[in-house]
Scaffold this motif. Structure first.
Motif, PDB file in Angstrom:
ATOM      1  N   ARG A 113      43.045  42.333  35.778  1.00 51.74           N
ATOM      2  CA  ARG A 113      43.461  43.097  36.854  1.00 51.74           C
ATOM      3  C   ARG A 113      42.649  44.425  36.894  1.00 51.74           C
ATOM      4  NH1 ARG A 113      47.110  40.333  34.566  1.00 51.74           N
ATOM      5  NH2 ARG A 113      47.538  41.713  33.214  1.00 51.74           N
ATOM      6  N   THR A 114      42.052  44.834  37.746  1.00 55.48           N
ATOM      7  CA  THR A 114      41.065  45.711  37.764  1.00 55.48           C
ATOM      8  C   THR A 114      41.387  46.701  38.948  1.00 55.48           C
ATOM      9  OG1 THR A 114      39.528  44.523  38.916  1.00 55.48           O
ATOM     10  CG2 THR A 114      39.305  44.791  36.478  1.00 55.48           C
ATOM     11  N   LYS A 115      40.867  47.887  38.973  1.00 57.76           N
ATOM     12  CA  LYS A 115      40.835  49.056  40.018  1.00 57.76           C
ATOM     13  C   LYS A 115      39.296  49.639  40.087  1.00 57.76           C
ATOM     14  CE  LYS A 115      43.363  52.899  41.999  1.00 57.76           C
ATOM     15  NZ  LYS A 115      44.683  53.640  41.885  1.00 57.76           N
ATOM     16  N   GLY A 116      38.510  49.415  41.243  1.00 54.95           N
ATOM     17  CA  GLY A 116      37.400  50.290  41.138  1.00 54.95           C
ATOM     18  C   GLY A 116      36.296  49.235  41.390  1.00 54.95           C
ATOM     19  N   ASP A 117      35.229  49.819  41.011  1.00 55.27           N
ATOM     20  CA  ASP A 117      33.822  48.920  41.416  1.00 55.27           C
ATOM     21  C   ASP A 117      33.225  48.322  40.207  1.00 55.27           C
ATOM     22  OD1 ASP A 117      34.327  48.897  44.077  1.00 55.27           O
ATOM     23  OD2 ASP A 117      32.912  50.939  44.266  1.00 55.27           O
ATOM     24  N   THR A 140      36.128  44.906  43.428  1.00 52.87           N
ATOM     25  CA  THR A 140      36.206  46.145  44.128  1.00 52.87           C
ATOM     26  C   THR A 140      37.436  46.627  44.575  1.00 52.87           C
ATOM     27  OG1 THR A 140      34.955  47.530  45.993  1.00 52.87           O
ATOM     28  CG2 THR A 140      35.593  45.060  46.337  1.00 52.87           C
ATOM     29  N   GLY A 141      37.878  47.839  44.489  1.00 51.69           N
ATOM     30  CA  GLY A 141      39.329  48.258  44.918  1.00 51.69           C
ATOM     31  C   GLY A 141      40.052  47.584  43.953  1.00 51.69           C
ATOM     32  N   GLU A 142      41.417  47.352  44.244  1.00 50.17           N
ATOM     33  CA  GLU A 142      42.400  46.944  43.126  1.00 50.17           C
ATOM     34  C   GLU A 142      42.613  45.317  43.375  1.00 50.17           C
ATOM     35  OE1 GLU A 142      47.138  47.815  41.855  1.00 50.17           O
ATOM     36  OE2 GLU A 142      45.954  49.264  42.864  1.00 50.17           O
ATOM     37  N   GLN A 143      42.226  44.544  42.357  1.00 50.68           N
ATOM     38  CA  GLN A 143      42.084  43.125  42.752  1.00 50.68           C
ATOM     39  C   GLN A 143      42.528  42.449  41.238  1.00 50.68           C
ATOM     40  OE1 GLN A 143      37.955  42.483  44.064  1.00 50.68           O
ATOM     41  NE2 GLN A 143      38.064  40.764  42.521  1.00 50.68           N
ATOM     42  N   SER A 169      30.764  53.923  40.282  1.00 53.25           N
ATOM     43  CA  SER A 169      31.901  54.854  39.988  1.00 53.25           C
ATOM     44  C   SER A 169      32.708  54.258  38.858  1.00 53.25           C
ATOM     45  CB  SER A 169      32.910  54.837  41.133  1.00 53.25           C
ATOM     46  OG  SER A 169      33.365  53.661  41.870  1.00 53.25           O
TER      47      SER A 169
END
Length: 667
Positions: A113-117, A140-143, A169
Motif C-alpha cells: 500500500r503506497t501513497k505518491g508516485d 500514483t496517488g494512494e493505491q 516526488s
C-alpha cells in the motif's frame, strides 16, 4: 490471522525497527541502488565463500543506511524523490524456500500500500543466490499493488522481496504484507504459553516484559506470559514491575523455583503449557532483546507446517546488532559437537557490510537438527510424546531435545526473519570454570543417547585432549569439575534429577581451593609480575605445527609432572596474559601467570602444581578408560532411562519439590 480479506490469511508483515533499535536499520531496509551481484559460475578465483564476499564488495556499490527520519512507523516509511529503498532484508524478505519445504503453501500474495508516485519492483532469488526481477508496477496517488506469486521454484532455497523507487516526488509505503489462500493445519491459530527463564537478571527480564506489553496487539495468540524466576534477585521486586504487569491484563504469571538450570526452567515452561492445554510452549532466554514480530512469525509458520514442528529463531549479537551469529546448526554425529549445516555458511555475518541480496550462501535453505533455546516454539503434541528436556541443568539440553524430536519424526526449523539479540559465544568462555562440568557430562550423555558410532566416535578422544589442555594450562578448578562430571556420568541416569539443584553449589564451594577459580577486579590486585627463567612461549607464538604437536605435548606434560615450579612463582606471577591470548600452548610454558576473563570483569592467578597435575591426570585416565570399557552398558542404561527421567511425571515431582511460590496461587 486474516488480513481483512476473508479469502487471504496473513503470513508475514513488513516491519521497521522500533525507536530504540535504530542501529538495526540494515536488517529491515536497505537504501541505494544495490540489487546484488550475479556470480559467474566458472569463475574459479572466487569459489570460496570468503572470496565470493570479497568479490561482492568489489563489484557492488556500498549500501547506505536509510535515514531514520524516513521511518514513519513500525509499518510505514518514506522514499525521498529520486531515491530507492529495498525490502530485500533479513526481516522483510519472504523466506520462500522454508514455506515451500515445510508447509502446504504453494501460492502467496504480496500486497503493498503506497501513497505518491513511483514504482514497486518484485524480485526473487534461487538457492545459488542468483537474483531475478519478477514483476513491477507503477504507482500514483494512494493505491494498493498486489502480486500473486508461486512458491514452486523454491525447492532448495530462495527468497522473495520488493524494492520501492520514488519518482519526482516522495513515495510513502503505508504498509505491506505477504498472505496466502491456504488454511493452517488446524482450524484455529494455535495458543501459546510464552515462558522466560531468568536467573538474577531482573533488569533484562523486565525490559523484555515491557517490550512484550507494548506489542500485545500482535501477541493475541499468547494465552499466558510466564516467568520462571530461579534467582535471588527477583523480577517482581524490580522498580516498575507492577506497572508493566498490569498491562498484561491477568495474562502474566511468575513461578519462583530453585535454580534448576536452563533445562529446569525451560522444562517448567513446557510443563505449564501442557497443563494449561495450550498448543505451543514458546521458551526464551532472559538476557535477550526481542523483536516481537518474530513471535507472530514462528507461531504462524508452525500453524502451517504439515506436521507438528519445532520452530526457532536466529540469534544476532547483542553488542553488535547487525551481526548474525548463527543461521542454523546441526550436531556433528562423529564428534557430538555443534556444526554448520554446509561449508558455505559463515558465523558472525555482518549485514551492515554485506546485505542479504549479496550474501549468496544465505539463499540456500538450511535444514537443522535443533534450535537454541534463546527462542524456540515447541508444540505440546511433541512434548506429550517425547517428554520434556533431560534434567541436565544448562548445556546440551536444546541440542539433545532436537535430536530426540528428530528421531521421533518431528523436525526443527530455524526460520529466517525471526530472531532475538543475545550475547554471542565469542564474548563468553564457558569451557572454563564451573560450566566445564556440565559441558563434559552432558555432551557425553548426548553421545550415549544418540551417537551412531562405536564408543561415541571422537567424543572420548577429544575429552582426553581437553583434560590435558586444561591441566597443562593450570586450570585445576575446571579439571576438578570435569572429573566430577565423569564420576557422575558413571553413577548413572537415576541421579540426574537430584543433581539439578545440588551440583552447582557443590562445584562453586570448591573455588576457595583453587587460585585459578578466584577472580579479582583489577590486575593491580595481584603482585607485580617478575620474569624468571623458564620455557615461556611468546604471546606471538602460534600453536606447534601438527607434526610437532604430539612430541611437544609429551615434553610439556613430562616437564610439568617432574620439574618444580620456578622459585617465587607462588609469590609473584611471571606475566599477565589477556584473555584472547589465553591459549593452552602459551600458558603451558609458565609456572605462574595472571589471566583476564572473557567478560573483561576481572582476572585470576594460575599457578602450576605438579602434585595436583599428577593426581588429576591419573584420575582422568582411569575414568576415561572405564567409560570406554563400559560404553555399551552405559548407553543401554541411559537410553532405557531417558523416557522416564524426561517424562512429565518425573519433572512434576521435581517441580513440586523445588517450587517456592506460584503467583496463580496467591489470593
Amino acid at each position: 490471522m486474516s488480513d481483512g480479506d476473508g479469502n487471504w490469511n496473513l503470513l508475514q508483515r513488513v516491519i521497521l525497527p522500533s525507536s530504540g533499535q535504530v542501529d538495526t536499520i540494515p536488517l529491515y531496509v536497505d537504501a541505494g541502488s544495490v540489487n546484488g551481484v550475479r556470480l559467474v559460475e566458472n569463475d574459479t578465483m572466487y569459489r570460496s565463500p570468503k572470496k565470493v564476499e570479497d568479490k561482492l564488495r568489489l563489484l557492488s556499490s556500498t549500501p547506505r543506511e536509510a535515514h531514520i527520519e524516513d521511518l514513519l512507523s513500525r509499518t510505514s516509511l518514506r522514499v525521498v524523490a529520486g531515491d530507492r529503498l529495498s525490502l530485500g532484508t533479513y526481516f522483510n524478505a519472504f523466506p520462500a524456500s522454508y514455506w515451500r519445504r515445510w508447509t502446504n503453501v504453494r501460492d502467496i500474495r504480496l500486497s503493498v500500500r503506497t501513497k505518491g508516485d513511483g514504482a514497486v519492483v518484485v524480485y526473487k532469488s534461487n538457492a545459488r543466490g542468483s537474483l531475478q526481477r519478477v514483476a513491477s508496477e507503477r504507482v500514483t496517488g494512494e493505491q494498493e499493488s498486489t502480486f500473486e506469486l508461486s512458491l514452486k521454484p523454491f525447492g532448495d532455497g530462495g527468497w522473495y522481496w520488493f524494492d520501492l523507487a520514488a519518482g519526482s516526488s516522495e513515495l510513502v509505503m503505508l504498509g505491506a504484507d505477504w498472505s496466502t489462500r491456504e488454511r493452517p493445519r488446524n482450524a484455529r491459530p494455535g495458543s501459546v504459553t510464552l515462558e522466560i527463564t531468568t536467573l538474577n537478571k531482573p533488569d533484562y527480564c523486565l525490559s523484555n516484559l515491557r517490550t512484550l506489553s507494548e506489542n500485545l496487539e500482535v501477541l493475541d495468540a499468547v494465552r499466558e506470559f510466564l516467568i520462571v524466576d530461579q534467582g535471588s534477585q527477583k523480577v517482581a521486586d524490580e522498580p516498575g514491575f507492577d506497572e508493566v504487569a498490569q498491562r498484561f491484563g491477568g495474562r502474566l504469571r511468575i513461578i519462583d523455583q530453585a535454580n534448576l538450570g536452563g533445562s529446569g526452567g525451560f522444562s517448567r515452561g513446557m510443563y505449564e503449557a501442557v497443563e494449561s492445554g495450550n498448543d505451543y510452549a514458546l521458551i526464551m532466554d532472559d538476557d535477550i532483546v526481542i523483536e516481537p514480530e518474530s513471535i507472530r512469525r514462528v507461531l504462524c509458520f508452525a500453524d502451517y507446517c504439515r506436521k507438528p514442528t519445532i520452530v526457532g529463531g536466529h540469534m544476532f549479537d547483542l553488542y553488535n546488532r547487525t551481526v548474525l551469529h548463527t543461521f542454523g546448526e546441526v550436531v556433528d554425529a562423529y564428534r557430538i559437537q555443534p556444526a554448520l549445516p554446509h561449508e558455505e555458511m559463515q558465523l558472525g555475518h555482518e549485514f551492515g557490510v554485506v546485505n542479504l541480496r549479496q550474501a549468496s550462501w544465505m539463499h540456500r535453505r538450511v535444514d537443522v537438527d535443533y534450535n537454541g533455546w534463546w527462542m524456540c516454539l515447541i508444540p505440546t503434541e511433541v512434548i506429550r510424546e517425547i517428554g520434556l528436556a533431560l534434567p541436565i541443568f544448562i548445556k546440551w539440553d536444546d541440542a539433545e531435545y532436537g535430536l530426540r524430536a528428530k528421531e521421533a519424526g518431528y523436525p526443527t526449523v530455524s526460520l529466517p526473519g525471526s530472531a532475538v539479540w543475545h550475547v554471542s559465544w565469542a564474548d563468553k568462555d564457558d569451557l572454563v570454570g564451573w560450566q566445564a562440568y556440565f559441558h563434559e557430562r552432558n555432551r557425553t550423555i548426548t553421545a550415549l543417547l544418540h551417537s551412531p558410532f562405536p564408543k561415541g566416535g571422537r567424543v572420548l578422544r577429544e575429552s582426553v585432549q581437553q583434560d590435558v589442555k586444561h591441566l597443562v594450562s593450570m586450570q585445576y578448578f575446571t579439571e576438578h569439575g570435569r572429573i566430577m562430571a565423569m564420576e557422575d556420568l558413571l553413577a548413572g541416569p537415576e541421579h540426574l534429577h537430584r543433581l539439578l539443584a545440588e551440583r552447582l553449589p557443590q562445584i562453586n564451594a570448591l573455588r576457595e581451593r583453587y587460585p585459578d577459580a578466584q577472580t579479582k577486579d583489577d590486575i593491580d590486585d595481584f603482585p607485580h609480575p617478575k620474569v624468571t627463567k623458564g620455557p615461556h612461549r611468546s604471546v606471538a607464538a602460534g600453536m606447534p605445527a601438527k607434526k610437532d604437536l604430539i612430541p611437544w605435548a609429551l615434553r610439556t606434560v613430562v616437564r610439568q609432572l617432574v620439574q618444580k615450579p620456578a622459585p617465587n612463582s607462588a609469590e609473584f606471577p611471571q606475566a599477565v596474559l589477556a584473555h584472547r591470548d589465553n591459549r593452552w600452548w602459551r600458558t603451558a610454558g609458565y609456572d605462574s601467570i595472571v589471566v583476564t576473563n572473557a567478560e573483561g570483569t576481572g582476572a585470576s592467578w594460575y599457578q602450576r602444581d605438579p602434585a595436583r597435575l599428577r593426581e588429576m591426570l591419573a584420575k582422568s585416565t582411569r575414568l576415561h578408560w572405564r567409560i570406554r570399557n563400559e560404553w555399551e552398558q552405559l548407553a543401554a542404561r541411559y537410553q532405557a532411562a531417558a523416557p522416564r527421567i524426561s517424562s512429565i511425571d518425573a519433572w512434576k515431582a521435581t517441580f513440586e519439590k523445588h517450587t517456592i511460590a506460584d503467583s496463580k496461587d496467591k489470593s
